[in-house]
Enzyme design. Structure first.
Site, PDB file in Angstrom:
ATOM      1  N   ARG A  26      37.133  18.600   2.908  1.00  0.00           N
ATOM      2  CA  ARG A  26      38.190  18.454   1.899  1.00  0.00           C
ATOM      3  C   ARG A  26      37.592  18.425   0.488  1.00  0.00           C
ATOM      4  O   ARG A  26      38.123  19.024  -0.439  1.00  0.00           O
ATOM      5  CB  ARG A  26      38.993  17.180   2.145  1.00  0.00           C
ATOM      6  CG  ARG A  26      39.962  17.350   3.305  1.00  0.00           C
ATOM      7  CD  ARG A  26      40.768  16.112   3.583  1.00  0.00           C
ATOM      8  NE  ARG A  26      41.793  16.406   4.579  1.00  0.00           N
ATOM      9  CZ  ARG A  26      42.562  15.499   5.159  1.00  0.00           C
ATOM     10  NH1 ARG A  26      42.451  14.229   4.827  1.00  0.00           N
ATOM     11  NH2 ARG A  26      43.469  15.841   6.041  1.00  0.00           N
ATOM     12  N   ASP A  74      54.774   7.642  -4.074  1.00  0.00           N
ATOM     13  CA  ASP A  74      53.627   8.131  -3.321  1.00  0.00           C
ATOM     14  C   ASP A  74      52.493   8.296  -4.315  1.00  0.00           C
ATOM     15  O   ASP A  74      52.716   8.352  -5.525  1.00  0.00           O
ATOM     16  CB  ASP A  74      53.930   9.474  -2.640  1.00  0.00           C
ATOM     17  CG  ASP A  74      52.978   9.756  -1.481  1.00  0.00           C
ATOM     18  OD1 ASP A  74      53.351   9.500  -0.315  1.00  0.00           O
ATOM     19  OD2 ASP A  74      51.839  10.214  -1.742  1.00  0.00           O
TER      20      ASP A  74
HETATM   21  C1  LIG Z   1      51.729  10.444   6.736  1.00  0.00           C
HETATM   22  S1  LIG Z   1      52.549  10.224   5.220  1.00  0.00           S
HETATM   23  C2  LIG Z   1      53.875   9.150   5.688  1.00  0.00           C
HETATM   24  C3  LIG Z   1      55.211   9.572   5.134  1.00  0.00           C
HETATM   25  C4  LIG Z   1      56.410   8.753   5.601  1.00  0.00           C
HETATM   26  N1  LIG Z   1      56.274   7.373   5.220  1.00  0.00           N
HETATM   27  C5  LIG Z   1      56.632   8.881   7.093  1.00  0.00           C
HETATM   28  O1  LIG Z   1      56.360   7.921   7.834  1.00  0.00           O
HETATM   29  O2  LIG Z   1      57.052   9.927   7.560  1.00  0.00           O
HETATM   30  C6  LIG Z   1      51.407   9.136   4.370  1.00  0.00           C
HETATM   31  C7  LIG Z   1      51.596   9.125   2.866  1.00  0.00           C
HETATM   32  O3  LIG Z   1      50.897   8.002   2.311  1.00  0.00           O
HETATM   33  C8  LIG Z   1      50.481   8.347   1.006  1.00  0.00           C
HETATM   34  N2  LIG Z   1      49.451   7.417   0.531  1.00  0.00           N
HETATM   35  C9  LIG Z   1      48.182   7.271   0.988  1.00  0.00           C
HETATM   36  N3  LIG Z   1      47.536   6.334   0.281  1.00  0.00           N
HETATM   37  C10 LIG Z   1      48.401   5.856  -0.634  1.00  0.00           C
HETATM   38  C11 LIG Z   1      48.325   4.869  -1.661  1.00  0.00           C
HETATM   39  N4  LIG Z   1      47.204   4.170  -1.890  1.00  0.00           N
HETATM   40  N5  LIG Z   1      49.423   4.645  -2.416  1.00  0.00           N
HETATM   41  C12 LIG Z   1      50.583   5.342  -2.209  1.00  0.00           C
HETATM   42  N6  LIG Z   1      50.705   6.293  -1.261  1.00  0.00           N
HETATM   43  C13 LIG Z   1      49.637   6.548  -0.479  1.00  0.00           C
HETATM   44  C14 LIG Z   1      49.992   9.778   1.180  1.00  0.00           C
HETATM   45  O4  LIG Z   1      49.935  10.479  -0.036  1.00  0.00           O
HETATM   46  C15 LIG Z   1      51.018  10.356   2.169  1.00  0.00           C
HETATM   47  O5  LIG Z   1      52.040  11.052   1.499  1.00  0.00           O
END
Ligand SMILES: C[S@@+](CC[C@H](N)C(=O)[O-])C[C@H]1O[C@@H](n2cnc3c(N)ncnc32)[C@H](O)[C@@H]1O
Length: 279
Positions: free
Chosen positions: A37, A143
């Site tokens: 990545r 996010d």
């Molecule tokens: C797998 S998705 C989950 C989306 C949704 N909550 C669901 O369950 O379908 C995880 C998300 O967490 C976000 N994320 C990761 N670390 C984060 C942080 N420190 N603060 C805010 N968002 C974060 C990522 O950008 C990603 O969009």
């Protein structure tokens, strides 16, 4: 594509810096994933190796813009409408009941909303339920990934996002366009998106007082101390006895006693104990 070599020191230094910034933790088994990545960023930034990239992230004038790029590149944005439905039903019943009973506006925060399917699902459910007027519903979504948020605000989705969407919901709330669908303006305007880092205590507290926080399928990317820190931050953004919904694979039972776990045959969720989160 061949992967640029990385030493264990270079890997540990970058990995730790990423964990400190975003919470996302790549353990030693994920070295190849992180390496590949990051490699796309090395190429874009025209830096020769991982040492130079470390300097780019720490002292170059472009470092903040590069961290923004990394937030998009490093996050897993997998999501879909009506994911883990049983928890959504708890929201539409129990959480709504309490707001209605107490004559207050309902505030829901989708804390890591990715491309928006989760908060838009919440909006569709609450609107269809008809128990609370749209003017009394306040749905916020955040996010860390600028790219995911841009997509969420556009409200355009393809087939994969609809794998659990009932057909009648689809017909009511989406308009076909070329190879996908736009969400209706009615639903779109119910959700307010903003960028947030869950590690930022002040920013998290500003989302309160929320009746419920959805933070699903995010904690799995964090190590235990970071998970604890994040759910403790949430306590500052929840009403007393407010609800916390996590993903199926995520448990905070041994991490903190701030929340009471509620286990039903279909769903597990948490309630903030006592008045610790009172605002
Ligand atoms: C797998 S998705 C989950 C989306 C949704 N909550 C669901 O369950 O379908 C995880 C998300 O967490 C976000 N994320 C990761 N670390 C984060 C942080 N420190 N603060 C805010 N968002 C974060 C990522 O950008 C990603 O969009």
């Amino acid at each position: 594509m061949s992967v640029m070599p990385i030493t264990s020191e270079q890997y540990a230094r970058l990995r730790d810096m990423i964990r400190e910034r975003f919470g996302i933790y790549y353990d030693d088994t994920k070295q190849f994933l992180l390496q590949s990545r990051l490699q796309t960023r090395l190429i874009k930034c025209r830096v020769a190796d991982f040492d130079e990239y470390y300097r780019y992230l720490t002292i170059s004038p472009e470092r903040e813009a590069e961290w923004d790029e990394l937030a998009s590149v490093l996050s897993n944005n997998e999501t879909y409408f009506f994911r883990e439905r049983a928890q959504l039903d708890v929201l539409a019943s129990e959480v709504v009941d309490e707001a209605v009973k107490n004559h207050r506006r309902l505030r829901i925060w989708s804390a890591a909303c990715s491309t928006g399917e989760e908060p838009y699902t919440i909006a569709m459910l609450l609107l269809a339920g008809g128990r609370i007027a749209p003017s009394e519903i306040d749905i916020r979504a955040g996010d860390i990934s600028p790219r995911a948020l841009e997509k969420a605000r556009t409200g355009f989705y393809r087939e994969l996002s609809f794998r659990a969407t009932p057909p009648e919901v689809m017909a009511k709330n989406f308009r076909p366009f070329e190879s996908g669908y736009f969400i209706s303006d009615e639903i779109k305007k119910m959700v307010e998106f903003s960028r947030v880092n869950l590690l930022d205590q002040k920013a998290v507290a500003a989302y309160g007082p929320a009746d419920a926080i959805f933070c699903r399928n995010v904690l799995i990317y964090f190590d235990k101390p970071t998970q604890k820190r994040v759910v403790e931050n949430f306590a500052k953004a929840l009403r007393p006895n407010g609800y916390l919904f996590l993903g199926h694979a995520e448990s905070i039972i041994r991490l903190t006693d701030l929340y009471e776990p509620i286990v039903t045959p279909k769903a597990i969720y948490y309630r903030l104990r006592g008045n610790d989160g009172a605002r």
